[in-house]
Design a protein around this motif. Structure first.
Motif, PDB file in Angstrom:
ATOM      1  N   ALA A 158       0.924  -0.980   0.121  1.00  0.00           N
ATOM      2  CA  ALA A 158      -0.137   0.210   0.186  1.00  0.00           C
ATOM      3  C   ALA A 158       0.751   1.048  -0.374  1.00  0.00           C
ATOM      4  O   ALA A 158       0.321   2.259  -0.764  1.00  0.00           O
ATOM      5  N   VAL A 159       2.180   1.427   1.037  1.00  0.00           N
ATOM      6  CA  VAL A 159       3.035   2.182   0.385  1.00  0.00           C
ATOM      7  C   VAL A 159       3.668   2.775  -0.530  1.00  0.00           C
ATOM      8  O   VAL A 159       3.868   3.958  -1.667  1.00  0.00           O
ATOM      9  N   ILE A 160       3.660   1.466  -1.032  1.00  0.00           N
ATOM     10  CA  ILE A 160       4.828   1.674  -2.896  1.00  0.00           C
ATOM     11  C   ILE A 160       3.736   2.432  -3.623  1.00  0.00           C
ATOM     12  O   ILE A 160       3.917   3.116  -4.543  1.00  0.00           O
ATOM     13  N   LYS A 161       2.397   1.738  -3.267  1.00  0.00           N
ATOM     14  CA  LYS A 161       1.803   2.014  -4.147  1.00  0.00           C
ATOM     15  C   LYS A 161       1.018   3.330  -4.774  1.00  0.00           C
ATOM     16  O   LYS A 161       1.010   4.952  -5.486  1.00  0.00           O
ATOM     17  N   ARG A 162       1.090   3.969  -3.059  1.00  0.00           N
ATOM     18  CA  ARG A 162       0.693   5.536  -2.698  1.00  0.00           C
ATOM     19  C   ARG A 162       2.029   6.213  -3.255  1.00  0.00           C
ATOM     20  O   ARG A 162       2.535   7.645  -3.460  1.00  0.00           O
ATOM     21  N   ALA A 163       3.590   5.567  -3.013  1.00  0.00           N
ATOM     22  CA  ALA A 163       4.319   6.408  -3.111  1.00  0.00           C
ATOM     23  C   ALA A 163       4.796   6.905  -4.653  1.00  0.00           C
ATOM     24  O   ALA A 163       5.681   8.551  -4.893  1.00  0.00           O
ATOM     25  N   GLU A 164       4.597   6.071  -5.355  1.00  0.00           N
ATOM     26  CA  GLU A 164       4.421   5.518  -6.662  1.00  0.00           C
ATOM     27  C   GLU A 164       3.193   7.163  -7.358  1.00  0.00           C
ATOM     28  O   GLU A 164       3.757   7.376  -8.863  1.00  0.00           O
ATOM     29  N   LYS A 165       2.509   6.983  -7.122  1.00  0.00           N
ATOM     30  CA  LYS A 165       1.430   8.465  -7.480  1.00  0.00           C
ATOM     31  C   LYS A 165       2.399   9.722  -7.504  1.00  0.00           C
ATOM     32  O   LYS A 165       1.996  10.568  -8.027  1.00  0.00           O
ATOM     33  N   GLU A 166       3.127   9.766  -6.679  1.00  0.00           N
ATOM     34  CA  GLU A 166       3.995  11.217  -6.043  1.00  0.00           C
ATOM     35  C   GLU A 166       5.708  11.446  -7.185  1.00  0.00           C
ATOM     36  O   GLU A 166       5.998  12.173  -7.761  1.00  0.00           O
ATOM     37  N   PHE A 167       5.882   9.885  -7.002  1.00  0.00           N
ATOM     38  CA  PHE A 167       7.236   9.753  -6.908  1.00  0.00           C
ATOM     39  C   PHE A 167       7.400   8.459  -8.242  1.00  0.00           C
ATOM     40  O   PHE A 167       7.997   6.802  -7.904  1.00  0.00           O
ATOM     41  N   PRO A 168       7.207   8.737  -9.391  1.00  0.00           N
ATOM     42  CA  PRO A 168       7.579   7.042 -10.501  1.00  0.00           C
ATOM     43  C   PRO A 168       8.645   6.762 -10.636  1.00  0.00           C
ATOM     44  O   PRO A 168       9.860   8.063  -9.964  1.00  0.00           O
ATOM     45  N   MET A 169       9.105   5.791 -10.289  1.00  0.00           N
ATOM     46  CA  MET A 169      10.560   5.178 -10.653  1.00  0.00           C
ATOM     47  C   MET A 169      10.399   3.741 -10.720  1.00  0.00           C
ATOM     48  O   MET A 169       9.306   3.082 -10.683  1.00  0.00           O
TER      49      MET A 169
END
Length: 392
Positions: A158-169
């Motif tokens: 859940a944390v990774i999916k939320r982070a990817e919305k702000e910081f594509p990686m």
């Protein structure tokens, strides 16, 4: 005349006795509650949070007259122990607390400590609450061990999916100590990143390291999109971030490990240094009911708690343990554990949750409450988003 005066004075005395707060009756007996964790070094914030949580839970029940043991109202006294984030430290702590006739322990924190305390506490007949993210934080063969909150196997995705919305990686380098407290967490975090199509690499350091220059150099050479400080203690993570920025790393930094963002920001040099950051919080820290915990602590103890948001996450376990003592009428660990297993997971500040752990550990003795995901973007704190409690 004297007789009437004596009777009147006796009446006043009886009235005053009845008017005394319930806490006064707790002085007739005393129950010691252990609080264990690293209270020095880079992970000190986490151990001090355990202590603060135990202190608040004790102050709350003492204000109501204490816990009920063998028909007596007993005052709860917290006895802290610095287990130094090591297996040996936690094992020694179990024995030291047992020598003081302490059967219930809030803590320890990390995976090495959990490994060290489990067999020793079992021999000593002690119930303990660890906060480790180790793959064996709970084991059916240690039925007196309980778990404060789920590890990254539950929330990392859940944390990774939320982070990817702000910081594509597309790639991430994970950094953690080279013991079970680091390797177990990094292995689970890496699986979660890979499941989201993100390439991973790993770097490990000796616990107690203060100069991360060699690791920073290797990370810069591999050119990852993101660096994740995983389960590095808050003090270490702050230094790592500071040295990464000084060396020229511009990408986002993640934290799929444990709470401590305020301390990380302090050590690293603030929002402008950290710049872009995402992290896991064990509780939804922007909920006013959750924030109220600090006010409760100050009201009852006359000072501020130490340990940041980790205090809020540790508190339900301490509260539930003391409630279970009164229900059992004893501080015997087996009797308290039996009462705990029957109790609903419901904290007045954190909210409702679940008993979990059966799926991952084979034993449902883990508290799962609502948690949070935090984002800092371009030096601005976007806050912590509440996530629902997750059942097994």
């Amino acid at each position: 005349m004297r007789l009437r005066l004596l009777v009147a004075l006796m009446g006043v005395g009886a009235a005053l006795l009845c008017a005394m707060p319930a806490a006064s009756y707790a002085q007739s007996c005393e129950m010691k509650l252990g609080a264990m964790g690293p209270m020095s070094g880079g992970a000190a914030q986490w151990g001090l949070a355990m202590k603060s949580a135990a202190e608040l839970a004790a102050a709350e029940v003492n204000a109501q007259g204490g816990v009920k043991i063998d028909g007596k109202q007993c005052k709860v006294v917290v006895v802290p122990y610095d287990s130094k984030y090591t297996a040996d430290g936690a094992a020694a702590g179990s024995n030291a607390l047992a020598a003081e006739d302490i059967h219930l322990i809030i803590g320890p924190v990390g995976s090495p400590e959990a490994t060290g305390i489990k067999p020793v506490a079992a021999r000593n007949g002690q119930l303990a609450w660890n906060a480790a993210y180790a793959k064996n934080s709970l084991e059916p063969k240690f039925p007196l061990m309980f778990h404060i909150a789920p590890g990254p196997a539950v929330w990392a995705d859940a944390v990774i999916k939320r982070a990817e919305k702000e910081f594509p990686m597309k790639s991430v380098a994970l950094i953690a100590p080279n013991d079970q407290g680091g390797t177990d967490i990094v292995s689970v975090d890496a699986e979660a990143y890979k499941a989201n199509g993100i390439k991973t690499s790993e770097e490990y350091y000796q616990r107690g390291t203060t100069d991360f220059a060699p690791i920073v150099t290797r990370i810069l050479a591999s050119n990852p999109d993101v660096v994740d400080t995983a389960s590095s203690p808050p003090g270490d993570a702050g230094v790592i971030i500071k040295q990464l920025r000084l060396a020229g790393f511009k990408g986002p930094i993640g934290r799929l490990g444990g709470p401590g963002t305020a301390e990380i920001l302090r050590v690293a040099g603030g929002l402008d240094v950290v710049k872009n950051f995402y992290w896991f919080e064990t509780v939804p820290t922007e909920d006013p009911k959750v924030q109220e915990i600090d006010s409760l602590y100050k009201k009852l103890l006359g000072k501020d708690p130490v340990g940041g948001t980790a205090v809020w996450a540790d508190l339900p376990a301490a509260r539930m343990t003391l409630k279970a003592v009164s229900l059992a009428g004893t501080d015997n660990a087996k009797a308290v554990a039996a009462e705990l297993r029957k109790m609903p997971v419901d904290d007045p500040n954190i909210g409702k949750g679940y008993w979990t752990g059966k799926k991952q550990f084979g034993i449902a003795q883990e508290l799962s409450f609502p948690f949070g995901i935090g984002i800092i973007k371009d030096g601005k704190n976007l806050g912590v988003e509440r996530q629902p409690a997750r059942p097994d």
